[in-house]
Write a protein that holds these residues in place. Structure first.
Motif, mmCIF file in Angstrom:
data_model
loop_
_atom_site.group_PDB
_atom_site.id
_atom_site.type_symbol
_atom_site.label_atom_id
_atom_site.label_comp_id
_atom_site.label_asym_id
_atom_site.label_seq_id
_atom_site.Cartn_x
_atom_site.Cartn_y
_atom_site.Cartn_z
ATOM 1 N N ASN A 48 0.848 -1.188 0.000
ATOM 2 C CA ASN A 48 0.000 0.000 0.000
ATOM 3 C C ASN A 48 0.891 1.247 0.000
ATOM 4 N N ASP A 49 0.994 1.875 -1.166
ATOM 5 C CA ASP A 49 1.897 3.011 -1.292
ATOM 6 C C ASP A 49 1.256 4.345 -0.946
ATOM 7 N N THR A 50 0.122 4.309 -0.296
ATOM 8 C CA THR A 50 -0.521 5.565 0.090
ATOM 9 C C THR A 50 0.044 6.110 1.399
ATOM 10 N N VAL A 51 0.833 5.314 2.114
ATOM 11 C CA VAL A 51 1.309 5.723 3.433
ATOM 12 C C VAL A 51 2.781 6.076 3.433
ATOM 13 N N TRP A 52 3.646 5.133 3.035
ATOM 14 C CA TRP A 52 5.072 5.327 3.297
ATOM 15 C C TRP A 52 5.724 6.462 2.508
ATOM 16 N N PRO A 53 5.334 6.782 1.258
ATOM 17 C CA PRO A 53 6.047 7.884 0.591
ATOM 18 C C PRO A 53 5.964 9.207 1.351
ATOM 19 N N ALA A 54 4.757 9.572 1.773
ATOM 20 C CA ALA A 54 4.619 10.829 2.522
ATOM 21 C C ALA A 54 5.273 10.720 3.891
ATOM 22 N N LEU A 55 5.108 9.565 4.536
ATOM 23 C CA LEU A 55 5.663 9.362 5.869
ATOM 24 C C LEU A 55 7.187 9.435 5.849
ATOM 25 N N PHE A 56 7.814 8.749 4.897
ATOM 26 C CA PHE A 56 9.272 8.739 4.813
ATOM 27 C C PHE A 56 9.816 10.094 4.360
ATOM 28 N N SER A 57 9.036 10.798 3.536
ATOM 29 C CA SER A 57 9.477 12.137 3.130
ATOM 30 C C SER A 57 9.553 13.071 4.317
ATOM 31 N N GLN A 58 8.573 12.961 5.216
ATOM 32 C CA GLN A 58 8.557 13.819 6.396
ATOM 33 C C GLN A 58 9.690 13.472 7.354
ATOM 34 N N ALA A 59 9.877 12.184 7.601
ATOM 35 C CA ALA A 59 10.900 11.760 8.555
ATOM 36 C C ALA A 59 12.292 11.727 7.935
ATOM 37 N N GLY A 60 12.368 11.655 6.606
ATOM 38 C CA GLY A 60 13.650 11.566 5.910
ATOM 39 C C GLY A 60 13.948 10.131 5.504
ATOM 40 N N TYR A 61 14.093 9.899 4.211
ATOM 41 C CA TYR A 61 14.356 8.541 3.729
ATOM 42 C C TYR A 61 15.653 7.975 4.297
ATOM 43 N N ASP A 62 16.691 8.796 4.342
ATOM 44 C CA ASP A 62 17.964 8.298 4.866
ATOM 45 C C ASP A 62 17.874 8.016 6.364
ATOM 46 N N ALA A 63 17.067 8.794 7.079
ATOM 47 C CA ALA A 63 16.852 8.510 8.492
ATOM 48 C C ALA A 63 16.127 7.179 8.655
ATOM 49 N N MET A 64 15.119 6.937 7.814
ATOM 50 C CA MET A 64 14.386 5.671 7.877
ATOM 51 C C MET A 64 15.288 4.492 7.523
ATOM 52 N N SER A 65 16.156 4.710 6.543
ATOM 53 C CA SER A 65 17.131 3.680 6.196
ATOM 54 C C SER A 65 18.081 3.428 7.359
ATOM 55 N N GLY A 66 18.427 4.505 8.067
ATOM 56 C CA GLY A 66 19.287 4.365 9.237
ATOM 57 C C GLY A 66 18.628 3.587 10.356
ATOM 58 N N VAL A 67 17.313 3.748 10.507
ATOM 59 C CA VAL A 67 16.573 2.985 11.517
ATOM 60 C C VAL A 67 16.740 1.497 11.266
ATOM 61 N N TRP A 68 16.515 1.086 10.013
ATOM 62 C CA TRP A 68 16.596 -0.347 9.724
ATOM 63 C C TRP A 68 18.037 -0.859 9.811
ATOM 64 N N ALA A 69 19.000 -0.059 9.368
ATOM 65 C CA ALA A 69 20.401 -0.470 9.465
ATOM 66 C C ALA A 69 20.810 -0.655 10.925
ATOM 67 N N LYS A 70 20.368 0.262 11.783
ATOM 68 C CA LYS A 70 20.697 0.162 13.211
ATOM 69 C C LYS A 70 20.000 -1.056 13.827
ATOM 70 N N PHE A 71 18.773 -1.319 13.406
ATOM 71 C CA PHE A 71 18.056 -2.488 13.921
ATOM 72 C C PHE A 71 18.789 -3.767 13.527
ATOM 73 N N LEU A 72 19.287 -3.825 12.295
ATOM 74 C CA LEU A 72 20.005 -5.012 11.837
ATOM 75 C C LEU A 72 21.264 -5.263 12.653
ATOM 76 N N SER A 73 21.934 -4.189 13.038
ATOM 77 C CA SER A 73 23.202 -4.344 13.762
ATOM 78 C C SER A 73 23.022 -4.394 15.267
ATOM 79 N N SER A 74 21.794 -4.204 15.739
ATOM 80 C CA SER A 74 21.571 -4.154 17.187
ATOM 81 C C SER A 74 21.522 -5.555 17.780
#
Length: 517
Positions: free
Chosen positions: A491-517
């Protein structure tokens, strides 16, 4: 050195309409960490095409592991592995390719497997049926499947190794040599060296996109296909991380007290099977940033700005993802489920404040949940930032012609991910090797997907291209799939706007940090 390992098939599944040359050696290795040296041929009659070549060293039962991801096995037979005789490729062509009116377009498939497993001999990658279909459609193609070094043999590196003459990213450089071999020799098989499409899935898709800018050379292909993978999904490791991994490896192998020269010599001379068996699973042997091959890491923001990415202007792209590619994380990272909710919220607070509550709400994650309830919802987040968002970002930024798809067909086979459009399922459909185990509408979808890919390989528009103001995405789902699907994915009605607000690279950083945690 060779050893008997996991089983694969070495027989064509495509009938009498195709010819296969198996196990063609495209490069030679002096030792397991050496740079690949191109092999030259002038006569097609020199090839022994009766058996698959040796596969790259990887953990045992790796083929069965991927069957577990697909949730359906294929018949297999025994085959062997080698650390120095694994650089070979398979060619599948229409039986009359040498007599065709003109040279045929070519696709080169780079398999996935997290840079740690995979082989061009695995039956799910057999190209006979897709080549047969291309001939029946009147737009024939030639298919090539390559092997490349995996795990520590393809991606272990450090300053110490490089100081002693050992290159980084041998696995990627193997692929580069294979692509060069194909460009130089494919005419012997009826192929057109000026119409080569490089196609990869998962880690193979990441590889394909690295090949565009690998080193300083010009790519040996004119267009590419990315199936569920990109450098935004699997970022190259910084050199300091590669050095840390090297130190971990040498300590595990008991080499830490040797001099640098003796340590490198011992590592090079250690039997490959012994080396692999002593290392624990999960060490990240991945592409690494260095001065010769991958020189920079590109993030979402830089890609969107399109000022420093140096994207090519003459290479066409077809890129896409599956609705639940993150099923691969659900299997590989099962141990991270314990405590996942607490860790995920903490990391969100670190990267995404003040958007944490909005993100949790969008993915229906609540503090009252237990880990087993939160885990699949966290994977939906991982799927959006790891697969859907990168595909959309590259399609939007690409300077040449781009096509984007979404594979939404749910897995029809019994297993924990039945009803979801899972990772690797697109390959199972694309190469048509599972059609006997599909319903009529599912088999028809497989043919539709393969047909679109064949059309792209032939330089034809598979469907509507991505254009400014009209970001068309073709969706693949059968009538049976619509009934079977048990989750509202993609469902692409949610994440594009959500990630734009929070920052795509920040969101990518969340998952990268989760992987290494």
């Amino acid at each position: 050195m060779a050893l008997t390992s996991h089983p694969v098939s070495n027989s064509s599944q495509g009938g009498d309409g195709v010819k296969q040359w198996l196990g063609i050696k495209y490069a030679a290795l002096q030792h397991k960490f050496a740079e690949a040296q191109l092999c030259e041929y002038t006569d097609i009659k020199t090839f022994d095409d009766s058996n698959h070549g040796l596969s790259a060293i990887s953990p045992p039962n790796a083929c069965e592991h991927e069957f577990g991801l697909i949730q359906k096995s294929l018949p297999v037979t025994k085959f062997s592995q080698s650390d120095t005789e694994c650089l070979n490729l398979n060619i599948t062509a229409p039986a009359d390719a040498l007599h065709a009116p003109s040279a045929l377009p070519v696709f080169v498939f780079i398999h996935g497997g997290g840079f740690s497993i995979g082989s061009n001999a695995w039956p799910q990658y057999d190209q006979a049926r897709i080549v047969t279909l291309s001939k029946e459609l009147g737009i024939p193609v030639i298919g090539v499947g390559i092997n490349y070094r995996l795990g520590p043999f393809g991606f272990l590196t450090s300053k110490e190794l490089q100081d002693h003459g050992y290159s980084a990213n041998n696995g990627l450089k193997d692929q580069q040599v294979a692509l060069l071999w194909i460009k130089k020799h494919i005419a012997l098989f009826g192929g057109d060296p000026n119409r080569i499409t490089c196609m990869g899935e998962s880690a193979g898709a990441v590889s394909t996109m690295h090949q565009i800018k690998l080193g300083a050379g010009t790519p040996s292909f004119s267009q590419f296909i990315s199936l569920s993978g990109s450098p935004l999904m699997m970022r190259p490791l910084p050199s300091f991380v590669a050095n840390d991994i090297y130190q971990t490896v040498t300590a595990i192998l008991g080499l830490q007290d040797l001099s640098a020269a003796d340590r490198v010599a011992a590592l090079s001379s250690m039997p490959a099977t012994e080396l692999l068996m002593k290392l624990p699973p999960g060490l990240p042997f991945l592409p690494v940033l260095d001065e010769r091959t991958i020189k920079k890491d590109t993030g979402f923001a830089e890609l969107a700005l399109d000022t420093k990415t140096e994207l090519p202007e003459n290479i066409n792209m077809l890129i896409g993802s599956c609705d639940m590619d993150a099923s691969i994380f659900g299997i590989m990272l099962a141990s991270k489920q314990t405590g996942c909710l607490k860790r995920f919220v903490e990391i969100l607070n670190e990267f995404a404040l003040p958007h944490t509550s909005e993100i949790l709400r969008a993915y229906h994650i609540t503090p009252e949940m237990n880990d087993s309830e939160a885990w699949p919802l966290i994977l939906h987040f991982a799927n959006d930032i790891g697969f859907h968002a990168p595909a959309s970002a590259y399609a939007s930024a690409w300077k040449s012609t781009a096509y984007q798809y979404r594979f939404r067909e749910p897995n029809p086979w019994e297993g924990p991910w039945k009803g979801y459009a899972t990772h690797v399922l697109d390959v199972a459909y694309l190469f048509l090797n599972y059609t006997e185990d599909m319903s009529k509408s599912q088999a028809e979808l497989a043919v539709e997907f393969a047909t679109d890919i064949i059309r792209f390989i032939n330089g034809k528009a598979p469907f509507q291209k991505v254009e400014q103001g009209s970001k068309f995405v073709k969706e693949y789902i059968s009538e049976d799939g619509k009934t079977l699907s048990r989750d509202k994915e993609g469902n692409d009605t949610v994440w594009p706007a959500l990630f734009s607000q929070a920052g795509y690279d920040a969101m990518s950083g969340v998952w990268a940090k989760f992987l290494s945690s």
